[in-house]
Design a protein around this motif. Structure first.
Motif, short mmCIF file in Angstrom:
data_model
loop_
_atom_site.label_atom_id
_atom_site.label_comp_id
_atom_site.label_asym_id
_atom_site.label_seq_id
_atom_site.Cartn_x
_atom_site.Cartn_y
_atom_site.Cartn_z
N VAL A 67 27.82 41.96 32.18
CA VAL A 67 27.04 41.88 30.95
C VAL A 67 27.42 40.66 30.11
O VAL A 67 28.60 40.32 29.98
CB VAL A 67 27.24 43.18 30.13
CG1 VAL A 67 26.47 43.13 28.82
CG2 VAL A 67 26.82 44.39 30.95
N LYS A 68 26.40 40.01 29.54
CA LYS A 68 26.59 38.85 28.65
C LYS A 68 27.58 39.21 27.53
O LYS A 68 27.54 40.32 26.98
CB LYS A 68 25.25 38.44 28.04
CG LYS A 68 25.35 37.24 27.11
CD LYS A 68 24.01 36.84 26.57
CE LYS A 68 24.14 35.64 25.65
NZ LYS A 68 22.86 35.14 25.20
N ASN A 69 28.46 38.27 27.23
CA ASN A 69 29.48 38.38 26.18
C ASN A 69 30.60 39.36 26.48
O ASN A 69 31.48 39.55 25.66
CB ASN A 69 28.86 38.69 24.81
CG ASN A 69 28.02 37.54 24.32
OD1 ASN A 69 28.32 36.38 24.59
ND2 ASN A 69 26.95 37.85 23.62
N HIS A 70 30.59 39.99 27.66
CA HIS A 70 31.75 40.76 28.11
C HIS A 70 32.60 39.81 28.95
O HIS A 70 32.19 38.69 29.24
CB HIS A 70 31.31 41.96 28.94
CG HIS A 70 30.65 43.03 28.14
ND1 HIS A 70 30.75 44.36 28.45
CD2 HIS A 70 29.88 42.98 27.03
CE1 HIS A 70 30.08 45.08 27.58
NE2 HIS A 70 29.54 44.26 26.70
N TYR A 71 33.78 40.23 29.33
CA TYR A 71 34.69 39.37 30.08
C TYR A 71 34.76 39.77 31.54
O TYR A 71 34.68 40.95 31.88
CB TYR A 71 36.09 39.41 29.47
CG TYR A 71 36.17 38.68 28.15
CD1 TYR A 71 36.57 37.36 28.10
CD2 TYR A 71 35.82 39.31 26.97
CE1 TYR A 71 36.62 36.66 26.90
CE2 TYR A 71 35.86 38.63 25.75
CZ TYR A 71 36.27 37.32 25.74
OH TYR A 71 36.31 36.64 24.56
N SER A 72 34.90 38.75 32.40
CA SER A 72 35.10 39.00 33.82
C SER A 72 36.14 38.01 34.34
O SER A 72 36.47 37.02 33.69
CB SER A 72 33.79 38.88 34.59
OG SER A 72 33.27 37.58 34.52
N VAL A 73 36.66 38.33 35.53
CA VAL A 73 37.69 37.52 36.16
C VAL A 73 37.17 37.06 37.52
O VAL A 73 36.69 37.88 38.30
CB VAL A 73 39.00 38.34 36.33
CG1 VAL A 73 40.05 37.55 37.09
CG2 VAL A 73 39.54 38.78 34.97
N PRO A 74 37.27 35.76 37.82
CA PRO A 74 36.90 35.29 39.16
C PRO A 74 37.97 35.74 40.16
O PRO A 74 39.17 35.62 39.87
CB PRO A 74 36.86 33.77 39.03
CG PRO A 74 37.78 33.46 37.88
CD PRO A 74 37.73 34.66 36.97
N VAL A 75 37.54 36.29 41.29
CA VAL A 75 38.51 36.84 42.25
C VAL A 75 38.17 36.49 43.69
O VAL A 75 37.02 36.18 44.02
CB VAL A 75 38.60 38.39 42.15
CG1 VAL A 75 39.14 38.83 40.80
CG2 VAL A 75 37.26 39.04 42.45
N GLU A 76 39.18 36.57 44.53
CA GLU A 76 39.04 36.57 45.98
C GLU A 76 39.59 37.92 46.43
O GLU A 76 40.76 38.23 46.22
CB GLU A 76 39.84 35.44 46.62
CG GLU A 76 39.79 35.49 48.14
CD GLU A 76 40.66 34.43 48.80
OE1 GLU A 76 41.72 34.05 48.23
OE2 GLU A 76 40.28 33.99 49.89
N TRP A 77 38.73 38.74 47.01
CA TRP A 77 39.12 40.09 47.44
C TRP A 77 39.98 40.04 48.69
O TRP A 77 39.83 39.17 49.52
CB TRP A 77 37.87 40.93 47.73
CG TRP A 77 37.08 41.20 46.51
CD1 TRP A 77 35.94 40.55 46.11
CD2 TRP A 77 37.36 42.16 45.49
NE1 TRP A 77 35.51 41.06 44.91
CE2 TRP A 77 36.35 42.06 44.51
CE3 TRP A 77 38.37 43.11 45.32
CZ2 TRP A 77 36.33 42.85 43.39
CZ3 TRP A 77 38.34 43.91 44.19
CH2 TRP A 77 37.33 43.78 43.24
N VAL A 78 40.87 41.02 48.80
CA VAL A 78 41.66 41.22 50.01
C VAL A 78 41.51 42.68 50.42
O VAL A 78 41.25 43.55 49.59
CB VAL A 78 43.15 40.85 49.81
CG1 VAL A 78 43.31 39.36 49.55
CG2 VAL A 78 43.79 41.65 48.69
N ASN A 79 41.65 42.94 51.71
CA ASN A 79 41.50 44.28 52.25
C ASN A 79 42.79 44.64 52.97
O ASN A 79 43.36 43.81 53.68
CB ASN A 79 40.30 44.33 53.21
CG ASN A 79 39.72 45.71 53.34
OD1 ASN A 79 40.11 46.64 52.65
ND2 ASN A 79 38.76 45.86 54.24
#
Length: 135
Positions: A67-79
């Motif tokens: 959602v706009k104006n919320h925060y997110s983190v760029p990630v590389e997933w691992v399994n």
């Protein structure tokens, strides 16, 4: 001692924890046991590719809407690849979902890759158990 304990408690709030995330930080969040691509894991792990950022617009990222104006983190997933007494061993998990909402992350600042070798990421078993215990 009380002041030190209070300072430690503040640093462990989710908001304070998120401010410590940077490139290479190991992050985790509650998983979806029904997601077959994640092998039924109850805790998902990723490596942050940078700090949290305010979303400039509402975007669809894989199955998630950020959602706009919320925060997110760029990630590389691992399994999870292998679990033994010493390590939880992960391998990169390519996904079109390359960001996660910052509020979904569990505040577990102790997590650090013990080593990265041959495309595998090694997390101390004690840290893996600690993270999984947060779910």
């Amino acid at each position: 001692a009380v002041r030190a304990a209070a300072a430690a408690a503040v640093a462990r709030t989710p908001r304070e924890y998120r401010k410590t995330i940077g490139k290479g930080t190991v992050v985790c969040m509650p998983g979806d046991e029904d997601d077959e691509t994640a092998d039924g894991e109850t805790t998902w792990f990723a490596t942050a590719r940078g700090p949290e950022e305010k979303n400039e617009s509402t975007i669809t990222c894989g199955p998630t809407t950020l959602v706009k104006n919320h925060y997110s983190v760029p990630v590389e997933w691992v399994n999870l690849h292998e679990l033994n007494d010493e390590f939880a061993i992960f391998k990169a998990w390519p996904s079109e979902q390359n960001r996660v909402a910052a509020t979904h992350l569990l505040a577990v600042p102790e997590l650090k890759w013990a080593k990265e070798e041959g495309g595998l990421f090694y997390l101390a078993r004690s840290e893996y158990d600690l993270a999984c215990g947060q779910v």
